[in-house]
Motif scaffolding. Structure first.
Motif, PDB file in Angstrom:
ATOM      1  N   PHE A   1       9.595   1.690  -1.790  1.00  0.00           N
ATOM      2  CA  PHE A   1       9.501   3.209  -2.202  1.00  0.00           C
ATOM      3  C   PHE A   1       9.799   4.044  -1.123  1.00  0.00           C
ATOM      4  N   VAL A   2      10.317   5.137  -1.318  1.00  0.00           N
ATOM      5  CA  VAL A   2      10.689   6.174  -0.279  1.00  0.00           C
ATOM      6  C   VAL A   2       9.984   7.319  -0.753  1.00  0.00           C
ATOM      7  N   GLY A   3       9.069   7.992   0.090  1.00  0.00           N
ATOM      8  CA  GLY A   3       8.598   9.229  -0.070  1.00  0.00           C
ATOM      9  C   GLY A   3       9.071  10.134   0.935  1.00  0.00           C
ATOM     10  N   GLY A   4       9.840  11.247   0.593  1.00  0.00           N
ATOM     11  CA  GLY A   4      10.330  12.054   1.778  1.00  0.00           C
ATOM     12  C   GLY A   4      11.211  11.388   2.532  1.00  0.00           C
ATOM     13  N   THR A   5      10.830  11.103   3.763  1.00  0.00           N
ATOM     14  CA  THR A   5      11.695  10.365   4.722  1.00  0.00           C
ATOM     15  C   THR A   5      11.054   9.006   5.113  1.00  0.00           C
ATOM     16  N   HIS A   6      10.061   8.584   4.485  1.00  0.00           N
ATOM     17  CA  HIS A   6       9.222   7.490   4.775  1.00  0.00           C
ATOM     18  C   HIS A   6       9.370   6.417   3.889  1.00  0.00           C
ATOM     19  N   HIS A   7       9.538   5.041   4.180  1.00  0.00           N
ATOM     20  CA  HIS A   7       9.379   3.926   3.366  1.00  0.00           C
ATOM     21  C   HIS A   7       7.688   3.701   3.298  1.00  0.00           C
ATOM     22  N   ILE A   8       7.261   3.391   2.090  1.00  0.00           N
ATOM     23  CA  ILE A   8       6.122   3.604   1.734  1.00  0.00           C
ATOM     24  C   ILE A   8       5.731   2.284   0.921  1.00  0.00           C
ATOM     25  N   ASP A   9       4.744   1.159   1.208  1.00  0.00           N
ATOM     26  CA  ASP A   9       4.297   0.163   0.529  1.00  0.00           C
ATOM     27  C   ASP A   9       3.574   0.742  -0.690  1.00  0.00           C
ATOM     28  N   VAL A  10       3.812   0.231  -1.978  1.00  0.00           N
ATOM     29  CA  VAL A  10       3.140   0.701  -3.142  1.00  0.00           C
ATOM     30  C   VAL A  10       2.841  -0.481  -3.918  1.00  0.00           C
ATOM     31  N   ASN A  11       1.305  -0.530  -4.187  1.00  0.00           N
ATOM     32  CA  ASN A  11       0.429  -1.658  -5.267  1.00  0.00           C
ATOM     33  C   ASN A  11       0.039  -0.975  -6.372  1.00  0.00           C
ATOM     34  N   ILE A  12       0.009  -1.600  -7.367  1.00  0.00           N
ATOM     35  CA  ILE A  12      -0.559  -1.150  -8.804  1.00  0.00           C
ATOM     36  C   ILE A  12      -1.789  -2.270  -9.337  1.00  0.00           C
ATOM     37  N   SER A  13      -2.679  -1.603  -9.950  1.00  0.00           N
ATOM     38  CA  SER A  13      -3.675  -2.401 -10.492  1.00  0.00           C
ATOM     39  C   SER A  13      -3.530  -2.080 -12.163  1.00  0.00           C
ATOM     40  N   LEU A  14      -3.635  -3.140 -12.830  1.00  0.00           N
ATOM     41  CA  LEU A  14      -3.113  -3.078 -14.461  1.00  0.00           C
ATOM     42  C   LEU A  14      -4.335  -3.836 -15.317  1.00  0.00           C
ATOM     43  N   GLY A  15      -4.556  -3.112 -16.508  1.00  0.00           N
ATOM     44  CA  GLY A  15      -5.290  -3.491 -17.655  1.00  0.00           C
ATOM     45  C   GLY A  15      -4.917  -3.861 -18.910  1.00  0.00           C
ATOM     46  N   VAL A  16      -4.952  -4.895 -19.407  1.00  0.00           N
ATOM     47  CA  VAL A  16      -4.158  -5.313 -20.682  1.00  0.00           C
ATOM     48  C   VAL A  16      -5.329  -5.426 -21.735  1.00  0.00           C
TER      49      VAL A  16
END
Length: 408
Positions: A358-373
């Motif tokens: 993921f790129v936010g502005g000029t930065h590479h950013i690590d992104v994680n998500i939590s999920l419920g089903v």
């Protein structure tokens, strides 16, 4: 006019026997003469007969009667007349002979006159006819002409009556577009009255009415062009407004940042699904999203949200619905999928997001998500199912985030 001509001919037939019998002082003879004079005077007042033609008819008719009467006077030489009486008689006979000669001289002109009358009435005269036949032919032409004139007037009146309604409609249209038409109102007033018997006056009135109609027609054409231009402008404005309304309606169902469906679109999609199929829900939340905003700024956070929306869209079926519920929270509806299938999809999404740069502005950013089903049960509403999926999501948060929890 036809009736008077017929009466004159009948009176001529009455005069002949009296003239043959030399009854100059007969009262009926004088009465018949007066009646002929009255009919001739009536012809003088008829618009279709000119004064010159009337004078010719009167002169020739008078000469014909006098000569015919004078030439039939019985000889009185054997009656023992005095010398003075014989001189008076000879003078009288001489006068009648002179009149007869004048008639003979005028006879060709009379025939020409009769021929011209028939020609004016559209009837070709027969060259071999005698005077009596020509007179009767002229009489027939006059009768036909009068009959046709009556028919023409009746048809003209029918046309005028029909035209009145059209004039009223045109006046209404011109009034609607703000155009005044005094000439058309004048035409309407002319046509509301009977036309005069005088053809010259009738022609002048009809010509005036025609000019009014032409002027009104020009105004109507200009008004029509104005109305057409106004309608085109209104259609263009309505089309533009319709497009804007359509865009606004579409925007009202989309999240402005990510382009995903919003809560309204999500609710409409749920209401369109059949109750007879399996429906599963996946609730998604970005882990530590507040820290991303605090560290990299809200613009970078918006970039992360938009990029995550693309990942979710690319990882689901075309029959699924991906929606942003607000903030960093997303929801996926999976028609015709049970909780096991939905769990597999959620696990794949969790892994895909972890691996994505993921790129936010000029930065590479690590992104994680939590999920419920969750899977919708037969005895519960969609809102309840979503709530159970949301509870499973928060269980994933408690279990350390970046994982999937299936609702019970």
């Amino acid at each position: 006019m036809q009736r008077h001509l017929e009466q004159i001919l009948e009176d001529m037939d009455i005069l002949r026997p009296f003239a043959l019998q030399n009854q100059e002082n007969n009262a009926e003879l004088r009465s018949t003469m007066r009646r002929i004079i009255q009919h001739v005077e009536h012809l003088q007042r008829t618009p279709s007969i000119t004064p010159a033609h009337h004078q010719s008819i009167v002169t020739l008719l008078a000469q014909l009667l006098d000569v015919e009467h004078g030439m039939l006077i019985k000889s009185q030489h054997d009656a023992g007349l005095s010398e003075q009486e014989q001189e008076q008689l000879q003078t009288h006979v001489g006068e009648r002979q002179n009149m007869l000669q004048a008639i003979q001289q005028d006879w060709p002109a009379l025939q020409i006159f009769l021929n011209n009358c028939q020609d004016l009435l559209g009837k070709t005269p027969a060259t071999n006819d005698d005077l009596g036949q020509q007179v009767r032919g002229l009489e027939k032409c006059l009768r036909e002409h009068l009959y046709q004139d009556g028919q023409l007037r009746a048809e003209l009146n029918q046309f005028i009556n029909a035209l009145q309604g059209s004039i009223g409609s045109v006046l209404h249209v011109l009034d609607e577009v703000g155009e005044d038409a005094p000439e058309l109102k004048q035409t309407q007033s002319i046509l509301q009255h009977d036309l005069p018997d005088d053809p010259i006056e009738a022609k002048a009135l009809l010509q005036k009415a025609r000019e009014g109609l032409v002027q009104a027609g020009n105004k109507l054409t200009a008004a029509s062009q104005t109305m057409h231009a106004n309608m085109q402008q209104q259609v263009s404005q309505m089309t533009d407004l319709s497009s804007r309304l359509e865009e606004a309606e579409h925007a009202a169902r989309k999240d402005p940042l990510t382009g995903l469906a919003n809560r309204r679109k999500l609710a409409e999609f749920l209401s369109s699904l059949s109750d007879d199929i399996n429906i599963s829900f996946v609730m998604i939340d970005i882990d530590h999203f507040k820290k991303i905003n605090d560290r990299y700024g809200h613009d970078a956070g918006d970039d992360i949200l938009s990029e995550l929306a693309n990942v979710l869209n690319n990882s689901t079926r075309s029959s699924d619905m991906v929606a942003r519920l607000g903030g960093e929270e997303f929801c996926i509806i999976l028609p015709e999928a049970d909780i096991k299938q939905a769990g597999v999809l959620a696990a794949n999404l969790c892994q895909a997001v972890s691996l994505h740069r993921f790129v936010g502005g000029t930065h590479h950013i690590d992104v994680n998500i939590s999920l419920g089903v969750s899977q919708k049960k037969d005895d519960e509403t969609s809102a309840t199912s979503i709530k159970r999926a949301d509870q499973a999501l928060y269980q994933s948060k408690k279990d350390g985030r970046n994982c999937v929890t299936l609702a019970k």
